[in-house]
Motif scaffolding. Structure first.
Motif, PDB file in Angstrom:
ATOM      1  N   LEU A 283       3.997   5.922  -5.124  1.00  0.00           N
ATOM      2  CA  LEU A 283       3.911   6.015  -6.583  1.00  0.00           C
ATOM      3  C   LEU A 283       3.020   7.198  -6.978  1.00  0.00           C
ATOM      4  N   GLY A 284       1.854   7.281  -6.321  1.00  0.00           N
ATOM      5  CA  GLY A 284       0.934   8.383  -6.600  1.00  0.00           C
ATOM      6  C   GLY A 284       1.550   9.723  -6.258  1.00  0.00           C
ATOM      7  N   LEU A 285       2.200   9.800  -5.076  1.00  0.00           N
ATOM      8  CA  LEU A 285       2.772  11.071  -4.635  1.00  0.00           C
ATOM      9  C   LEU A 285       3.920  11.507  -5.550  1.00  0.00           C
TER      10      LEU A 285
ATOM     11  N   MET B  93       2.259   1.949  -3.348  1.00  0.00           N
ATOM     12  CA  MET B  93       1.305   2.579  -4.253  1.00  0.00           C
ATOM     13  C   MET B  93       1.098   4.049  -3.896  1.00  0.00           C
ATOM     14  N   ILE B  94       1.035   4.342  -2.578  1.00  0.00           N
ATOM     15  CA  ILE B  94       0.842   5.730  -2.156  1.00  0.00           C
ATOM     16  C   ILE B  94       2.019   6.588  -2.633  1.00  0.00           C
TER      17      ILE B  94
ATOM     18  N   ARG C 243       0.847  -1.210   0.000  1.00  0.00           N
ATOM     19  CA  ARG C 243       0.000   0.000   0.000  1.00  0.00           C
ATOM     20  C   ARG C 243       0.871   1.245   0.000  1.00  0.00           C
TER      21      ARG C 243
ATOM     22  N   LEU D 165       4.283  10.737  -8.675  1.00  0.00           N
ATOM     23  CA  LEU D 165       3.717  11.172  -9.952  1.00  0.00           C
ATOM     24  C   LEU D 165       3.246  12.628  -9.843  1.00  0.00           C
TER      25      LEU D 165
END
Lengths: 295, 307
Positions: free
Chosen positions: B279-281, B276-277, B273, B283
């Motif tokens: 990865l989002g941040l 993924m967090i 998790r 980006l």
């Protein structure tokens, strides 16, 4: 063929159509006024659903009563995102194409973050609660209380937003911004204020939709994505930025989905949804009803 | 040719990476072989994406479809067609698919194109899912697939080929045409660039290698499940790597893939998790603060120190 005339199917189609229209409305507002492609929109629906779930499970308060609080919560998320990220993007980015591409990437990042933060906080397993699930029989239609409430509230909120956009000065400013950003600036509309308002309104309505959905469906941190897709299908069908077109297209998609699945099989549901999506983009990217904005 | 040799630091870097990859199974064992395979895979995928999307500005959010088609070709012909035919065939079928959809899809521009590529990928996913369900196969197992070391060597070849292709495209007349399309498509057409043909060629070229990569990865997992192979997260990860690396030329994907694979090695096993967090941040962070990616950041640092 009898199935086509079943009032039960009609009721299901109305409920789903109203929900699609409601979810797509918020997406359309944010795209229409700012040209931001919010692929995290379904995740706001998810947050609304979780807010309703916890409100009901922890305090026993009906999500119907809690709707304003839930709407304010998701609207708050919208205002925060606008202030931290998108105000700068809107002011700093010159070309519309660049803005659209960037917003897509940014919202994708936000979507991943929201989903995984929720999964971290509340686990990834689906949840549900029972509320207003007594079955009523009216004119041969079996309906649960929560679906009736969903339909009524969705219609009320849709009507409320449309009246708001048509008849208040603020609503007219939103419409003006959708039609032409530059002209709106020239006539003295406070663009920044309208933009933050669109974020709040769009995200708030998504939260309401989520709360309504949570009464009848299982919820999970990853429930939002199919709604994002459905909302995109709807606003493309209706014409990007065309609010009335979007509402009609939402109801239309609800009907297409329910009747097509009833006539064939549930396994074709996704093919159907994406088939319409791809088909409309290829054949009529301006939507069934065209755009309200020029150029 | 001169322009290619001018890129000697990049070529040297690529050779060192390839050498390290080839040595990995002998020096560091099975675990690191898989890490190297992963890295080579993402480099190949992201380079292919850059070849089309990075250069033309048409952002494809559906590159997983080529990967999935290639995997499906290899899996469906497993044990009937030898792998040295079926893996390249996966690439060919993916490229053919790209050619077929290119003409209608590439007429669509801007945000419509982005969501359309995503929609096409999902549509193909669900169609293949229905075919497989119709055949009564919810998933397939592949027995007797080649080992990780063999797959790694082939994958390294694909990563080099994809990098070379992107580098070549960048310095060629073709690549300048693509860049012109990104800057202003109408103007490009006016000055006589064959816009439609260039776009279609670039699209098909950027599909071929992902098709072969998909075939190899199906062999690697020895297991095929439609929803997993056509997972949109693959498309999103490719875009994220390209943005973090800097999507303008062939250097970006190396940095982006290395960065994200490193991050996933640190976190994926224990905290998926959190991975993924982040990865989002990352980006979001790169789009806002460093739109030219790691390559841009390093170049600026380089200029500042030399100045």
């Amino acid at each position: 063929m009898d199935i086509l005339f079943s009032p039960q199917l009609l009721f299901s189609a109305l409920v789903l159509g109203a929900l699609y229209a409601l979810i797509a409305l918020g997406l359309n507002l944010v795209y229409g006024t700012m040209r931001l492609l919010n692929i995290a929109h379904g995740d706001l629906v998810m947050i609304g659903a979780y807010a309703a779930f916890w409100l009901f499970t922890l305090t026993g308060i009906s999500p119907l009563i809690g709707l304003p609080v839930i709407a304010v919560l998701t609207a708050g998320v919208g205002v925060a995102l606008y202030s931290v990220l998108f105000r700068g993007q809107l002011e700093g980015t010159q070309s519309v194409a660049q803005l659209e591409a960037n917003s897509l990437l940014l919202f994708f990042g936000i979507s991943v973050v929201l989903q995984n933060v929720m999964a971290l906080a509340f686990t990834a397993s689906p949840r549900a609660y029972r509320h207003l699930d007594d079955v009523y029989h009216v004119a041969g239609v079996a309906m649960t209380g929560n679906r009736v409430a969903t339909l009524l509230i969705a219609v009320l909120v849709l009507a409320g937003v449309v009246i708001f956009l048509k008849s208040t000065i603020y609503g007219l400013a939103v419409t003006a911004l959708i039609q032409s950003r530059d002209a709106a600036k020239v006539v003295g509309i406070n663009v920044s204020q309208v933009q933050v308002g669109s974020f709040a309104l769009g995200f708030g309505v998504a939260g309401i939709a989520g709360a309504l959905i949570s009464m009848a469906e299982q919820i999970s941190p990853f429930m939002g994505f199919p709604f994002t897709i459905a909302a995109f299908v709807v606003i493309i069908l209706g014409g990007l930025g065309n609010i009335a077109g979007g509402i009609i297209a939402g109801v239309l998609l609800g009907f297409i989905e329910i009747y097509a699945v009833a006539l064939t099989s549930a396994t074709y549901r996704s093919i159907l949804l994406y088939g319409i999506f791809v088909g409309v983009l290829l054949i009529r990217p301006q939507g069934l009803f065209g755009k309200t904005r020029g150029g | 040719m001169k322009e290619i040799t001018r890129n000697w630091p990049f070529l040297g870097c690529l050779l060192v990476l390839a050498g390290a990859g080839i040595a990995t199974p002998h020096l560091f064992g099975a675990y690191w072989t898989l890490v190297a395979l992963n890295l080579a895979m993402w480099i190949a995928l992201t380079q292919s994406w850059t070849l089309f999307s990075g250069m033309t500005g048409y952002i494809s959010l559906g590159h997983v479809v080529f990967y999935g088609i290639g995997a499906y070709v290899v899996v469906a012909t497993f044990k009937t067609v030898p792998l040295w035919i079926s893996v390249p065939m996966g690439g060919v079928v993916a490229a053919l698919f790209a050619l077929i959809v290119a003409l209608p899809v590439l007429r669509v521009r801007g945000p419509y194109f982005v969501i359309l590529t995503f929609g096409v990928a999902e549509l193909v996913k669900f169609i293949i899912l229905n075919i497989e369900t119709g055949l009564g196969k919810s998933s397939r197992l592949l027995f007797g697939a080649p080992g990780a070391q063999t797959l790694l060597y082939v994958m390294i070849c694909l990563a080099i080929a994809a990098s070379g292709l992107t580098l070549f495209a960048k310095v060629s007349r073709f690549g300048r045409g693509l860049t012109a399309i990104r800057e202003d498509e109408t103007a490009a057409e006016t000055v006589g660039i064959p816009v439609a043909r260039y776009k279609v060629i670039a699209f098909a070229a950027s599909a071929a290698i992902p098709g072969m990569v998909g075939g190899l990865m199906a062999l690697r997992s020895t297991y095929f499940e439609v929803l997993q192979v056509f997972n949109p997260i693959v498309s999103f990860t490719i875009v994220t790597m390209a943005i973090i690396g800097g999507s303008g030329d062939a250097r970006g994907p190396l940095f982006g893939a290395a960065f994200m694979v490193g991050l996933s090695e640190l976190l994926w096993a224990n905290a998926p998790r959190l991975y993924m967090i982040l990865l989002g941040l990352f980006l979001v962070g790169f789009v806002v603060f460093a739109p030219s990616g790691l390559v841009g950041l390093l170049a600026r640092r380089g200029r500042e120190t030399s100045a």
